[in-house]
Scaffold this active site. Structure first.
Site, PDB file in Angstrom:
ATOM      1  N   TRP A 165       0.812  -1.216   0.000  1.00 21.54           N
ATOM      2  CA  TRP A 165       0.000   0.000   0.000  1.00 21.54           C
ATOM      3  C   TRP A 165       0.846   1.268   0.000  1.00 21.54           C
ATOM      4  O   TRP A 165       0.340   2.345  -0.235  1.00 21.54           O
ATOM      5  CB  TRP A 165      -0.887   0.012   1.238  1.00 21.54           C
ATOM      6  CG  TRP A 165      -0.107  -0.324   2.476  1.00 21.54           C
ATOM      7  CD1 TRP A 165       0.016  -1.567   3.050  1.00 21.54           C
ATOM      8  CD2 TRP A 165       0.735   0.548   3.248  1.00 21.54           C
ATOM      9  NE1 TRP A 165       0.874  -1.502   4.135  1.00 21.54           N
ATOM     10  CE2 TRP A 165       1.324  -0.232   4.278  1.00 21.54           C
ATOM     11  CE3 TRP A 165       1.046   1.904   3.167  1.00 21.54           C
ATOM     12  CZ2 TRP A 165       2.190   0.300   5.223  1.00 21.54           C
ATOM     13  CZ3 TRP A 165       1.921   2.438   4.111  1.00 21.54           C
ATOM     14  CH2 TRP A 165       2.484   1.637   5.128  1.00 21.54           C
ATOM     15  N   ASN A 166       2.162   1.133   0.273  1.00 18.69           N
ATOM     16  CA  ASN A 166       2.898   2.391   0.515  1.00 18.69           C
ATOM     17  C   ASN A 166       3.256   3.137  -0.761  1.00 18.69           C
ATOM     18  O   ASN A 166       3.410   4.355  -0.757  1.00 18.69           O
ATOM     19  CB  ASN A 166       4.126   2.129   1.375  1.00 18.69           C
ATOM     20  CG  ASN A 166       5.109   1.145   0.742  1.00 18.69           C
ATOM     21  OD1 ASN A 166       4.751   0.387  -0.142  1.00 18.69           O
ATOM     22  ND2 ASN A 166       6.346   1.183   1.205  1.00 18.69           N
ATOM     23  N   ALA A 191      -2.484  -4.188  -2.888  1.00 22.84           N
ATOM     24  CA  ALA A 191      -2.886  -4.255  -1.483  1.00 22.84           C
ATOM     25  C   ALA A 191      -4.350  -3.849  -1.351  1.00 22.84           C
ATOM     26  O   ALA A 191      -4.842  -2.983  -2.088  1.00 22.84           O
ATOM     27  CB  ALA A 191      -2.012  -3.328  -0.639  1.00 22.84           C
ATOM     28  N   SER A 192      -5.042  -4.437  -0.400  1.00 27.50           N
ATOM     29  CA  SER A 192      -6.478  -4.165  -0.248  1.00 27.50           C
ATOM     30  C   SER A 192      -6.744  -2.721   0.178  1.00 27.50           C
ATOM     31  O   SER A 192      -7.816  -2.183  -0.089  1.00 27.50           O
ATOM     32  CB  SER A 192      -7.086  -5.123   0.789  1.00 27.50           C
ATOM     33  OG  SER A 192      -6.351  -5.048   2.003  1.00 27.50           O
ATOM     34  N   GLY A 243       7.003  -6.122  -0.028  1.00 25.10           N
ATOM     35  CA  GLY A 243       6.288  -6.072   1.240  1.00 25.10           C
ATOM     36  C   GLY A 243       7.190  -6.518   2.365  1.00 25.10           C
ATOM     37  O   GLY A 243       8.422  -6.421   2.272  1.00 25.10           O
ATOM     38  N   GLU A 265      11.261  -7.814  -2.881  1.00 30.07           N
ATOM     39  CA  GLU A 265      11.700  -6.521  -2.335  1.00 30.07           C
ATOM     40  C   GLU A 265      11.083  -6.419  -0.955  1.00 30.07           C
ATOM     41  O   GLU A 265       9.888  -6.152  -0.829  1.00 30.07           O
ATOM     42  CB  GLU A 265      11.220  -5.382  -3.235  1.00 30.07           C
ATOM     43  CG  GLU A 265      11.831  -5.366  -4.611  1.00 30.07           C
ATOM     44  CD  GLU A 265      13.343  -5.127  -4.580  1.00 30.07           C
ATOM     45  OE1 GLU A 265      14.000  -5.423  -5.586  1.00 30.07           O
ATOM     46  OE2 GLU A 265      13.846  -4.647  -3.538  1.00 30.07           O
ATOM     47  N   LEU A 266      11.868  -6.642   0.082  1.00 28.69           N
ATOM     48  CA  LEU A 266      11.303  -6.870   1.412  1.00 28.69           C
ATOM     49  C   LEU A 266      11.639  -5.729   2.379  1.00 28.69           C
ATOM     50  O   LEU A 266      11.926  -4.610   1.971  1.00 28.69           O
ATOM     51  CB  LEU A 266      11.781  -8.226   1.925  1.00 28.69           C
ATOM     52  CG  LEU A 266      11.470  -9.406   0.961  1.00 28.69           C
ATOM     53  CD1 LEU A 266      12.035 -10.705   1.506  1.00 28.69           C
ATOM     54  CD2 LEU A 266       9.988  -9.517   0.690  1.00 28.69           C
ATOM     55  N   GLU A 396      11.828  -2.527  11.829  1.00 31.23           N
ATOM     56  CA  GLU A 396      11.448  -1.403  10.972  1.00 31.23           C
ATOM     57  C   GLU A 396      10.234  -0.705  11.600  1.00 31.23           C
ATOM     58  O   GLU A 396       9.216  -1.333  11.845  1.00 31.23           O
ATOM     59  CB  GLU A 396      11.069  -1.970   9.607  1.00 31.23           C
ATOM     60  CG  GLU A 396      11.067  -1.030   8.461  1.00 31.23           C
ATOM     61  CD  GLU A 396      10.831  -1.793   7.147  1.00 31.23           C
ATOM     62  OE1 GLU A 396      10.197  -2.856   7.151  1.00 31.23           O
ATOM     63  OE2 GLU A 396      11.293  -1.307   6.116  1.00 31.23           O
TER      64      GLU A 396
HETATM   65  N1  LIG Z   1       9.559  -3.449   1.387  1.00 25.90           N
HETATM   66  C1  LIG Z   1       8.556  -2.625   1.323  1.00 25.90           C
HETATM   67  O1  LIG Z   1       8.459  -1.745   0.475  1.00 25.90           O
HETATM   68  C2  LIG Z   1       7.465  -2.765   2.296  1.00 25.90           C
HETATM   69  C3  LIG Z   1       7.708  -3.272   3.537  1.00 25.90           C
HETATM   70  N2  LIG Z   1       6.679  -3.381   4.431  1.00 25.90           N
HETATM   71  C4  LIG Z   1       6.961  -3.891   5.756  1.00 25.90           C
HETATM   72  O2  LIG Z   1       5.876  -4.751   6.138  1.00 25.90           O
HETATM   73  C5  LIG Z   1       5.331  -4.299   7.363  1.00 25.90           C
HETATM   74  C6  LIG Z   1       3.867  -4.562   7.395  1.00 25.90           C
HETATM   75  O3  LIG Z   1       3.256  -3.832   6.342  1.00 25.90           O
HETATM   76  P1  LIG Z   1       2.151  -4.559   5.550  1.00 25.90           P
HETATM   77  O4  LIG Z   1       1.475  -3.701   4.575  1.00 25.90           O
HETATM   78  O5  LIG Z   1       1.287  -5.272   6.545  1.00 25.90           O
HETATM   79  O6  LIG Z   1       3.044  -5.533   4.696  1.00 25.90           O
HETATM   80  P2  LIG Z   1       2.635  -6.970   4.229  1.00 25.90           P
HETATM   81  O7  LIG Z   1       3.875  -7.610   3.809  1.00 25.90           O
HETATM   82  O8  LIG Z   1       1.782  -7.623   5.249  1.00 25.90           O
HETATM   83  O9  LIG Z   1       1.686  -6.688   2.932  1.00 25.90           O
HETATM   84  C7  LIG Z   1       2.267  -6.458   1.697  1.00 25.90           C
HETATM   85  C8  LIG Z   1       1.347  -7.095   0.653  1.00 25.90           C
HETATM   86  O10 LIG Z   1       1.303  -8.494   0.858  1.00 25.90           O
HETATM   87  C9  LIG Z   1      -0.056  -8.939   1.007  1.00 25.90           C
HETATM   88  N3  LIG Z   1      -0.074 -10.101   1.873  1.00 25.90           N
HETATM   89  C10 LIG Z   1      -0.145 -10.155   3.205  1.00 25.90           C
HETATM   90  N4  LIG Z   1      -0.096 -11.431   3.643  1.00 25.90           N
HETATM   91  C11 LIG Z   1      -0.007 -12.209   2.521  1.00 25.90           C
HETATM   92  C12 LIG Z   1       0.051 -13.632   2.276  1.00 25.90           C
HETATM   93  N5  LIG Z   1       0.044 -14.527   3.269  1.00 25.90           N
HETATM   94  N6  LIG Z   1       0.124 -14.059   0.999  1.00 25.90           N
HETATM   95  C13 LIG Z   1       0.121 -13.185  -0.024  1.00 25.90           C
HETATM   96  N7  LIG Z   1       0.074 -11.826   0.145  1.00 25.90           N
HETATM   97  C14 LIG Z   1       0.002 -11.367   1.395  1.00 25.90           C
HETATM   98  C15 LIG Z   1      -0.750  -7.721   1.562  1.00 25.90           C
HETATM   99  O11 LIG Z   1      -2.119  -7.819   1.300  1.00 25.90           O
HETATM  100  P3  LIG Z   1      -3.151  -6.952   2.186  1.00 25.90           P
HETATM  101  O12 LIG Z   1      -2.531  -5.636   2.512  1.00 25.90           O
HETATM  102  O13 LIG Z   1      -4.363  -6.791   1.351  1.00 25.90           O
HETATM  103  O14 LIG Z   1      -3.359  -7.803   3.404  1.00 25.90           O
HETATM  104  C16 LIG Z   1      -0.087  -6.613   0.755  1.00 25.90           C
HETATM  105  O15 LIG Z   1      -0.653  -6.553  -0.524  1.00 25.90           O
HETATM  106  C17 LIG Z   1       5.642  -2.812   7.388  1.00 25.90           C
HETATM  107  O16 LIG Z   1       5.627  -2.341   8.717  1.00 25.90           O
HETATM  108  C18 LIG Z   1       7.015  -2.790   6.786  1.00 25.90           C
HETATM  109  O17 LIG Z   1       7.948  -3.145   7.784  1.00 25.90           O
HETATM  110  C19 LIG Z   1       5.394  -3.059   4.107  1.00 25.90           C
HETATM  111  C20 LIG Z   1       5.133  -2.533   2.853  1.00 25.90           C
HETATM  112  C21 LIG Z   1       6.149  -2.314   1.878  1.00 25.90           C
HETATM  113  O1  LIG Z   2       8.794  -0.061  -1.163  1.00 22.10           O
HETATM  114  C1  LIG Z   2       9.254   1.030  -0.975  1.00 22.10           C
HETATM  115  O2  LIG Z   2       9.313   1.596   0.094  1.00 22.10           O
HETATM  116  C2  LIG Z   2       9.762   1.695  -2.212  1.00 22.10           C
HETATM  117  O3  LIG Z   2      10.453   0.749  -2.947  1.00 22.10           O
HETATM  118  C3  LIG Z   2      10.647   2.819  -1.858  1.00 22.10           C
HETATM  119  S1  LIG Z   2      11.067   3.760  -3.213  1.00 22.10           S
HETATM  120  O4  LIG Z   2      11.442   2.869  -4.345  1.00 22.10           O
HETATM  121  O5  LIG Z   2       9.914   4.581  -3.588  1.00 22.10           O
HETATM  122  O6  LIG Z   2      12.192   4.534  -2.730  1.00 22.10           O
END
Ligand SMILES: NC(=O)C1=CN([C@@H]2O[C@H](COP(=O)(O)OP(=O)(O)OC[C@H]3O[C@@H](n4cnc5c(N)ncnc54)[C@H](OP(=O)(O)O)[C@@H]3O)[C@@H](O)[C@H]2O)C=CC1
Ligand SMILES: O=C(O)[C@H](O)CS(=O)(=O)O
EC number: 1.2.1.-
Length: 492
Positions: A165-166, A191-192, A243, A265-266, A396
């Site tokens: 969602w970010n 993301a939902s 995510g 990309e975690l 984080e």
């Molecule tokens: N690397 C990055 O850019 C990001 C890192 N994060 C990290 O994740 C933490 C939690 O954020 P959050 O948004 O909850 O991140 P999540 O990893 O939980 O969600 C990211 C995506 O994965 C989906 N998802 C969740 N669980 C599953 C599953 N079991 N199987 C398949 N897809 C799934 C979510 O769906 P839905 O939202 O609809 O449940 C969303 O679309 C943050 O605090 C941050 O630390 C989060 C976002 C981006």
């Molecule tokens: O998932 C993220 O936070 C993004 O990848 C960060 S950026 O690419 O917009 O810097």
């Protein structure tokens, strides 16, 4: 009668870009039985759209359509695919304002940041449109007089993506663009919390000439079910995810059954280091942009700020002054620097890290409280006296919380900075050339910002090491994850 979409639609030049249907195989559909889920504005809490809550059967239909359309799409020349991607880029930029309004409405970030993200996402589409014409193979001198060796690069087939969602636009563009450029077909599950950006992007992709079935957007509350369908469906050959590391691990385990090619990309835990020879004003500006972009909700945000003892107090004072000038507000209102956090649990995470730090000796320098605007708003917060015993040193925060750690010397801070399971982005400010070279080589991260707090661009390889991910997105490397290499040995 006015419905829940009226207000948001009235803000758009193209109200038809506010879409309450999912795109499956070239058709805009409702879910079986009309199931929907609400999309809410995180600043105001009101419902702004109701989108289809698809089940695995409908997601499988999107995968079938991708599989049926992919070969014809791959048979087009790279130049033809490039033309379609260029047109998609142009349409995204032509409708930048509408895409930005939709993004702020569903995600909360300030409108200026949303405009920037739309341009950032479009830049990936432009970049990979150009790369579509440069998928080169190679010839290799034969190992025997009667052998000829060539290496082909061919699209992997159907790719599926799960995005957070970010960055509801750029994270999709950064995956779909290289996939389509390579000749793949793509099924996207946004993301939902933020499906509207993806649906609007798909509408513009359709108008740009992306054939039916080549790009589908499946909206569903059942994230786990979508992930399982992507990992278990034999027509899917590639999974790409952005995510949390926690969910990344789940998907990697699921994808292992089909030995599926994965890009991940975690999560991150970025150190931001200020040495005593740094330009402090530049370091403060870098810390602001790195820590507070998207209200701290990015995987590359500064999560730990390390300041060398000799400049610690001066840096802390300057940073507090700059943070004190930041305005918390509704992202749709002019002058807002920091919008709401995405949901109440995100605010709870900030409070958890703050309270843990204070309990272990940190002192609040500025902020440290909510905001009268509502439960999802939080004041930008700085604490001093942070230590490695605190949760924020290991986890984080993903919010507007800046802990300042004091360090003695280079060896001390490198050891602290590398003491994490993550390895996505890191930043440091210094002016001594030898120090800059030593430190950039010693930090165990996929990306390093030297005297800058913003590193994201489509021309560079974005990605992490250790438990921050697998693969790279963007740059000339990003298309490789959507290609298979085929070695041909010919008897002559
Ligand atoms: N690397 C990055 O850019 C990001 C890192 N994060 C990290 O994740 C933490 C939690 O954020 P959050 O948004 O909850 O991140 P999540 O990893 O939980 O969600 C990211 C995506 O994965 C989906 N998802 C969740 N669980 C599953 C599953 N079991 N199987 C398949 N897809 C799934 C979510 O769906 P839905 O939202 O609809 O449940 C969303 O679309 C943050 O605090 C941050 O630390 C989060 C976002 C981006
Ligand atoms: O998932 C993220 O936070 C993004 O990848 C960060 S950026 O690419 O917009 O810097």
């Amino acid at each position: 009668m006015l419905d829940h979409t009226t207000h948001l639609a009235s803000m758009l030049k193209r109200p038809d870009l506010l879409i309450e249907r999912a795109l499956v195989g070239g058709e805009w559909i409702e879910a079986e039985g009309g199931r929907t889920f609400d999309v809410t504005n995180p600043a105001r809490g009101d419902v702004i759209a109701r989108v289809p809550d698809l089940g695995r059967a409908e997601i499988a239909r999107a995968i079938d359509a991708a599989h049926a359309s992919q070969k014809a799409w791959a048979a087009r020349t790279g130049k033809e695919r490039a033309r379609v991607l260029r047109r998609w880029h142009d349409l995204m930029m032509e409708h930048q304002e509408d895409l930005a309004v939709l993004m702020t409405a569903e995600q909360g970030k300030p409108l200026a940041e949303s405009r920037g993200e739309v341009a950032y996402g479009a830049a990936y589409v432009e970049w990979f449109g150009e790369e579509a014409k440069r998928v080169y193979g190679e010839t290799i001198p034969g190992h025997m007089p009667d052998k000829r060796i060539t290496v082909l690069k061919q699209p992997i087939g159907v790719a599926a993506g799960i995005t957070p969602w970010n960055f509801p636009n750029a994270m999709i563009a950064r995956k779909v663009a290289p996939a389509l450029a390579a000749g793949c077909a793509f099924v996207s599950r946004p993301a939902s919390q933020t499906p509207l950006s993806a649906l609007a992007m798909a509408k513009l992709a359709e108008e740009a000439g992306v054939p039916a079935g080549v790009f589908s957007v499946v909206t569903t509350m059942d994230a786990s079910g979508a992930g399982k369908e992507f990992c278990e469906n034999s027509k899917v050959r590639k999974l790409t995810f952005t995510g949390s590391t926690e969910v990344g691990r789940i998907l990697l385990r699921q994808a292992a059954d089909q030995v599926m090619k994965c890009s991940m990309e975690l999560g991150g835990n970025a150190p931001f280091i200020v040495f005593d020879d740094a330009d402090l004003d530049a370091a403060v500006q870098g810390a602001i942009v790195s820590k507070f972009r998207n209200n701290g909700q990015t995987c590359v945000c500064a999560n730990r700020i390390y300041v060398q003892a000799g400049v610690y107090d001066a840096f802390a004072t300057k940073l507090a002054e700059a943070v004190g000038r930041m305005k918390v507000g509704d992202g749709l209102e002019a002058g807002t620097d920091l919008g709401p956090l995405i949901e109440p649990k995100a605010v709870a995470k900030v409070r958890e890290h703050l309270e843990d730090a204070v309990a272990k000796g940190a002192k609040v320098l500025t902020g440290g409280h909510g905001d009268p605007l509502g439960e999802q708003f939080f004041a930008p917060t700085i604490v001093t006296g942070a230590t490695r015993e605190m949760k924020v040193a290991r986890e984080e925060t993903f919010g507007p919380f800046a802990p300042l750690f004091r360090f003695a010397d280079e060896a001390d801070v490198i050891e602290q900075a590398n003491d994490t399971i993550f390895g996505l982005a890191c930043y440091f400010y210094a002016r001594d050339l030898s120090r800059v070279i030593r430190v950039q080589e010693a930090l165990e991260y996929g990306m390093v910002g030297v005297n800058t707090g913003i590193i994201s661009t489509e021309v560079a390889p974005f990605g992490g090491v250790k438990q921050s991910g697998l693969g790279r997105e963007g740059s000339r490397h990003g298309i490789e994850d959507y290609l298979e290499m085929k070695y041909v040995c010919t008897q002559v």
